[in-house]
Design a protein around this motif. Structure first.
Motif, PDB file in Angstrom:
ATOM      1  N   GLU A 236      -1.114   7.967 -13.377  1.00  0.00           N
ATOM      2  CA  GLU A 236       0.226   8.450 -13.068  1.00  0.00           C
ATOM      3  C   GLU A 236       1.085   7.311 -12.528  1.00  0.00           C
ATOM      4  O   GLU A 236       0.568   6.341 -11.968  1.00  0.00           O
ATOM      5  N   ALA A 237       2.373   7.451 -12.678  1.00  0.00           N
ATOM      6  CA  ALA A 237       3.306   6.467 -12.137  1.00  0.00           C
ATOM      7  C   ALA A 237       4.603   7.163 -11.763  1.00  0.00           C
ATOM      8  O   ALA A 237       4.986   8.154 -12.394  1.00  0.00           O
ATOM      9  N   PRO A 238       5.303   6.667 -10.748  1.00  0.00           N
ATOM     10  CA  PRO A 238       6.599   7.242 -10.417  1.00  0.00           C
ATOM     11  C   PRO A 238       7.630   6.906 -11.474  1.00  0.00           C
ATOM     12  O   PRO A 238       7.572   5.837 -12.088  1.00  0.00           O
ATOM     13  N   ARG A 239       8.545   7.810 -11.704  1.00  0.00           N
ATOM     14  CA  ARG A 239       9.644   7.517 -12.624  1.00  0.00           C
ATOM     15  C   ARG A 239      10.534   6.451 -11.985  1.00  0.00           C
ATOM     16  O   ARG A 239      10.857   6.521 -10.803  1.00  0.00           O
ATOM     17  N   SER A 240      10.919   5.483 -12.763  1.00  0.00           N
ATOM     18  CA  SER A 240      11.700   4.373 -12.208  1.00  0.00           C
ATOM     19  C   SER A 240      13.001   4.209 -12.980  1.00  0.00           C
ATOM     20  O   SER A 240      13.123   4.639 -14.133  1.00  0.00           O
ATOM     21  N   GLU A 241      13.969   3.570 -12.333  1.00  0.00           N
ATOM     22  CA  GLU A 241      15.253   3.307 -12.967  1.00  0.00           C
ATOM     23  C   GLU A 241      15.115   2.164 -13.972  1.00  0.00           C
ATOM     24  O   GLU A 241      14.225   1.324 -13.857  1.00  0.00           O
ATOM     25  N   LYS A 242      16.025   2.147 -14.927  1.00  0.00           N
ATOM     26  CA  LYS A 242      16.013   1.092 -15.919  1.00  0.00           C
ATOM     27  C   LYS A 242      16.195  -0.263 -15.239  1.00  0.00           C
ATOM     28  O   LYS A 242      17.044  -0.433 -14.369  1.00  0.00           O
ATOM     29  N   GLY A 243      15.346  -1.222 -15.636  1.00  0.00           N
ATOM     30  CA  GLY A 243      15.410  -2.555 -15.047  1.00  0.00           C
ATOM     31  C   GLY A 243      14.539  -2.728 -13.827  1.00  0.00           C
ATOM     32  O   GLY A 243      14.493  -3.818 -13.251  1.00  0.00           O
ATOM     33  N   PHE A 244      13.811  -1.662 -13.434  1.00  0.00           N
ATOM     34  CA  PHE A 244      12.960  -1.739 -12.254  1.00  0.00           C
ATOM     35  C   PHE A 244      11.560  -1.231 -12.589  1.00  0.00           C
ATOM     36  O   PHE A 244      11.362  -0.462 -13.534  1.00  0.00           O
ATOM     37  N   ILE A 245      10.589  -1.671 -11.827  1.00  0.00           N
ATOM     38  CA  ILE A 245       9.219  -1.164 -11.895  1.00  0.00           C
ATOM     39  C   ILE A 245       8.894  -0.522 -10.554  1.00  0.00           C
ATOM     40  O   ILE A 245       9.075  -1.150  -9.502  1.00  0.00           O
ATOM     41  N   ALA A 246       8.431   0.720 -10.580  1.00  0.00           N
ATOM     42  CA  ALA A 246       7.983   1.405  -9.373  1.00  0.00           C
ATOM     43  C   ALA A 246       6.456   1.392  -9.357  1.00  0.00           C
ATOM     44  O   ALA A 246       5.815   1.901 -10.278  1.00  0.00           O
ATOM     45  N   VAL A 247       5.871   0.770  -8.357  1.00  0.00           N
ATOM     46  CA  VAL A 247       4.423   0.587  -8.279  1.00  0.00           C
ATOM     47  C   VAL A 247       3.837   1.547  -7.249  1.00  0.00           C
ATOM     48  O   VAL A 247       4.183   1.485  -6.061  1.00  0.00           O
ATOM     49  N   PRO A 248       2.936   2.460  -7.658  1.00  0.00           N
ATOM     50  CA  PRO A 248       2.283   3.359  -6.710  1.00  0.00           C
ATOM     51  C   PRO A 248       1.004   2.736  -6.151  1.00  0.00           C
ATOM     52  O   PRO A 248       0.240   2.105  -6.885  1.00  0.00           O
ATOM     53  N   LEU A 249       0.756   2.912  -4.886  1.00  0.00           N
ATOM     54  CA  LEU A 249      -0.479   2.410  -4.279  1.00  0.00           C
ATOM     55  C   LEU A 249      -0.703   3.094  -2.950  1.00  0.00           C
ATOM     56  O   LEU A 249       0.187   3.752  -2.400  1.00  0.00           O
ATOM     57  N   ILE A 250      -1.909   2.923  -2.431  1.00  0.00           N
ATOM     58  CA  ILE A 250      -2.267   3.442  -1.116  1.00  0.00           C
ATOM     59  C   ILE A 250      -2.097   2.319  -0.098  1.00  0.00           C
ATOM     60  O   ILE A 250      -2.622   1.218  -0.288  1.00  0.00           O
ATOM     61  N   GLU A 251      -1.358   2.594   0.973  1.00  0.00           N
ATOM     62  CA  GLU A 251      -1.198   1.628   2.063  1.00  0.00           C
ATOM     63  C   GLU A 251      -1.584   2.291   3.378  1.00  0.00           C
ATOM     64  O   GLU A 251      -1.493   3.520   3.521  1.00  0.00           O
ATOM     65  N   GLU A 252      -1.995   1.466   4.315  1.00  0.00           N
ATOM     66  CA  GLU A 252      -2.410   1.972   5.613  1.00  0.00           C
ATOM     67  C   GLU A 252      -1.200   2.058   6.535  1.00  0.00           C
ATOM     68  O   GLU A 252      -0.476   1.080   6.716  1.00  0.00           O
ATOM     69  N   GLN A 253      -0.985   3.231   7.107  1.00  0.00           N
ATOM     70  CA  GLN A 253       0.084   3.442   8.071  1.00  0.00           C
ATOM     71  C   GLN A 253      -0.512   4.087   9.313  1.00  0.00           C
ATOM     72  O   GLN A 253      -1.048   5.194   9.250  1.00  0.00           O
ATOM     73  N   ASP A 254      -0.461   3.333  10.432  1.00  0.00           N
ATOM     74  CA  ASP A 254      -1.087   3.791  11.686  1.00  0.00           C
ATOM     75  C   ASP A 254      -2.564   4.111  11.482  1.00  0.00           C
ATOM     76  O   ASP A 254      -3.100   5.090  12.010  1.00  0.00           O
ATOM     77  N   GLY A 255      -3.214   3.266  10.651  1.00  0.00           N
ATOM     78  CA  GLY A 255      -4.647   3.414  10.428  1.00  0.00           C
ATOM     79  C   GLY A 255      -5.025   4.489   9.428  1.00  0.00           C
ATOM     80  O   GLY A 255      -6.218   4.735   9.205  1.00  0.00           O
ATOM     81  N   ILE A 256      -4.030   5.126   8.789  1.00  0.00           N
ATOM     82  CA  ILE A 256      -4.309   6.204   7.834  1.00  0.00           C
ATOM     83  C   ILE A 256      -3.839   5.781   6.444  1.00  0.00           C
ATOM     84  O   ILE A 256      -2.683   5.375   6.285  1.00  0.00           O
ATOM     85  N   PRO A 257      -4.702   5.853   5.416  1.00  0.00           N
ATOM     86  CA  PRO A 257      -4.279   5.539   4.046  1.00  0.00           C
ATOM     87  C   PRO A 257      -3.261   6.557   3.545  1.00  0.00           C
ATOM     88  O   PRO A 257      -3.509   7.771   3.595  1.00  0.00           O
ATOM     89  N   VAL A 258      -2.113   6.077   3.061  1.00  0.00           N
ATOM     90  CA  VAL A 258      -1.014   6.950   2.634  1.00  0.00           C
ATOM     91  C   VAL A 258      -0.496   6.476   1.275  1.00  0.00           C
ATOM     92  O   VAL A 258      -0.386   5.271   1.023  1.00  0.00           O
ATOM     93  N   LEU A 259      -0.150   7.424   0.417  1.00  0.00           N
ATOM     94  CA  LEU A 259       0.439   7.095  -0.873  1.00  0.00           C
ATOM     95  C   LEU A 259       1.862   6.577  -0.671  1.00  0.00           C
ATOM     96  O   LEU A 259       2.689   7.235  -0.034  1.00  0.00           O
ATOM     97  N   THR A 260       2.159   5.399  -1.213  1.00  0.00           N
ATOM     98  CA  THR A 260       3.495   4.820  -1.110  1.00  0.00           C
ATOM     99  C   THR A 260       3.936   4.324  -2.490  1.00  0.00           C
ATOM    100  O   THR A 260       3.122   4.228  -3.417  1.00  0.00           O
ATOM    101  N   VAL A 261       5.211   3.996  -2.601  1.00  0.00           N
ATOM    102  CA  VAL A 261       5.766   3.466  -3.847  1.00  0.00           C
ATOM    103  C   VAL A 261       6.595   2.233  -3.516  1.00  0.00           C
ATOM    104  O   VAL A 261       7.477   2.280  -2.653  1.00  0.00           O
ATOM    105  N   LYS A 262       6.305   1.125  -4.180  1.00  0.00           N
ATOM    106  CA  LYS A 262       7.094  -0.099  -4.053  1.00  0.00           C
ATOM    107  C   LYS A 262       7.933  -0.272  -5.315  1.00  0.00           C
ATOM    108  O   LYS A 262       7.457  -0.002  -6.412  1.00  0.00           O
ATOM    109  N   GLN A 263       9.159  -0.736  -5.151  1.00  0.00           N
ATOM    110  CA  GLN A 263      10.031  -0.935  -6.300  1.00  0.00           C
ATOM    111  C   GLN A 263      10.395  -2.402  -6.441  1.00  0.00           C
ATOM    112  O   GLN A 263      10.739  -3.064  -5.463  1.00  0.00           O
TER     113      GLN A 263
END
Length: 347
Positions: free
Chosen positions: A52-79
């Motif tokens: 799966e991948a997040p829908r992204s705007e034209k000219g951009f790539i949206a990258v999904p990944l798990i990142e640690e926030q306050d010691g807890i793995p959380v789903l995030t999206v980088k653009q």
């Protein structure tokens, strides 16, 4: 292995990417493929890899990944701004780091006849640890000592390693953790102890020295593995008949015990990354001894949906089942976009 053939049971995929609903709001399913498979009573269970991948705007790539926030793995999206140069649709280097363009999880599909499947709407195994931060991929299922052992590729910024989970009912699942560190993948457990030891096949990933190969390992507890031994590697060179397995090689589903020995389905890829399926036969008492191997692939990408997709020219199997009457059905991923079905026939 000249007396075996793989015969497609359908000229169309039995499962397509469009059959699978996204598990995350705002995401789209890019591929549903490479299923593990097993029989649970009279039900066929597939563990689909769903990318799966997040829908992204034209000219951009949206990258999904798990990142640690306050010691807890959380789903995030980088653009990121889309690179101006051609890039692999699956892997991209951005701002000095390598990312996957999708996040994979494992999703259950269920069937009574092995052909018509109902797909769960929620993931069975979703990335939940930092060593799975780029996704969980390409599972294998082995029924062993009353449990279904699920090995899978756990991907993170440190590379692909091998995770293990267990279930008894495919409704709840227990993560055991990473059993082989990066870089490694394509792990298939044998369905019984051999000479008192658990055994598995795996594929260390080589770089400057060595060639792709399948290895054997053993364990006393199924978690800690040692006595790693080279089993066999690709024989291909660009100018010989074995080029079809010269680029990559790896074990497929769990081996099946036959009168002649352990039957192993494996994949090979040529230097152009076109994947094919083949067989090997291992000694039943000493699987480190290879008795026979395919001289030619049993299945290659030929149909349009095997040749065209998210990643083209791929037939890849990590799941097969043996019916009570002895028939062996092989489920295979096609072009990282769907699932095909073939029967393994002897004679």
């Amino acid at each position: 292995m000249k007396n075996y053939q793989l015969r497609r049971l359908s000229g169309q995929p039995i499962l397509k990417t469009s059959d699978v609903k996204p598990s995350v709001d705002g995401f789209e399913v890019l591929g549903a493929f490479n299923p593990a498979a097993c029989l649970v009573g009279d039900e066929v269970i597939l563990l689909l890899r769903v990318a799966e991948a997040p829908r992204s705007e034209k000219g951009f790539i949206a990258v999904p990944l798990i990142e640690e926030q306050d010691g807890i793995p959380v789903l995030t999206v980088k653009q990121f701004a889309e690179p101006a140069y051609p890039y692999d649709p699956r892997v991209v280097s951005l701002e000095g780091k390598v990312y996957l363009t999708s996040l994979s999880h494992l999703r259950i599909a269920r069937s009574r006849d092995g052909i018509d499947f109902t797909i769960d709407e929620k993931p069975f195994l979703f990335p939940a640890r930092m060593d799975e931060s780029f996704g969980v991929e390409d599972a294998r299922i082995t029924f062993l000592e009353g449990k279904y052992w699920i090995t899978y590729t756990a991907v993170s910024e440190h590379g692909p390693g091998v995770g293990l989970a267990v279930t008894t009912d495919f409704r709840t699942v227990e993560r055991v953790g990473m059993i082989l560190p990066p870089p490694n993948k394509d792990v298939a457990l044998f369905p019984q102890r051999i000479n008192g030891k658990y055994m598995l096949l795996h594929r260390p990933m080589v770089s400057e020295i060595g060639k792709p190969s399948i290895w054997l390992a053993e364990s006393t507890d199924g978690v800690h593995w040692g006595n790693h031994r080279f089993l066999f590697g690709g024989r291909g060179l660009p100018d010989n008949p074995f080029a079809w397995e010269g680029g990559k090689i790896g074990a497929g589903p769990e081996p099946i015990l036959t009168d002649e020995g352990w039957l192993l389905c494996y994949h090979g890829a040529d230097p152009t990354h076109s994947y094919a399926l083949a067989l090997a036969l291992l000694d039943k008492d000493d699987p480190a001894r290879v008795i026979d191997r395919s001289d030619a692939p049993l299945l290659t990408p030929e149909l349009p949906w095997e040749r065209e997709g998210f990643f083209p020219n791929v037939v890849f199997s990590n799941g097969w089942i043996q019916w009570p009457d002895g028939r062996i059905w092989v489920y295979y991923g096609a072009a990282d976009s769907g699932v095909g079905l073939a029967e393994l026939i002897r004679g």
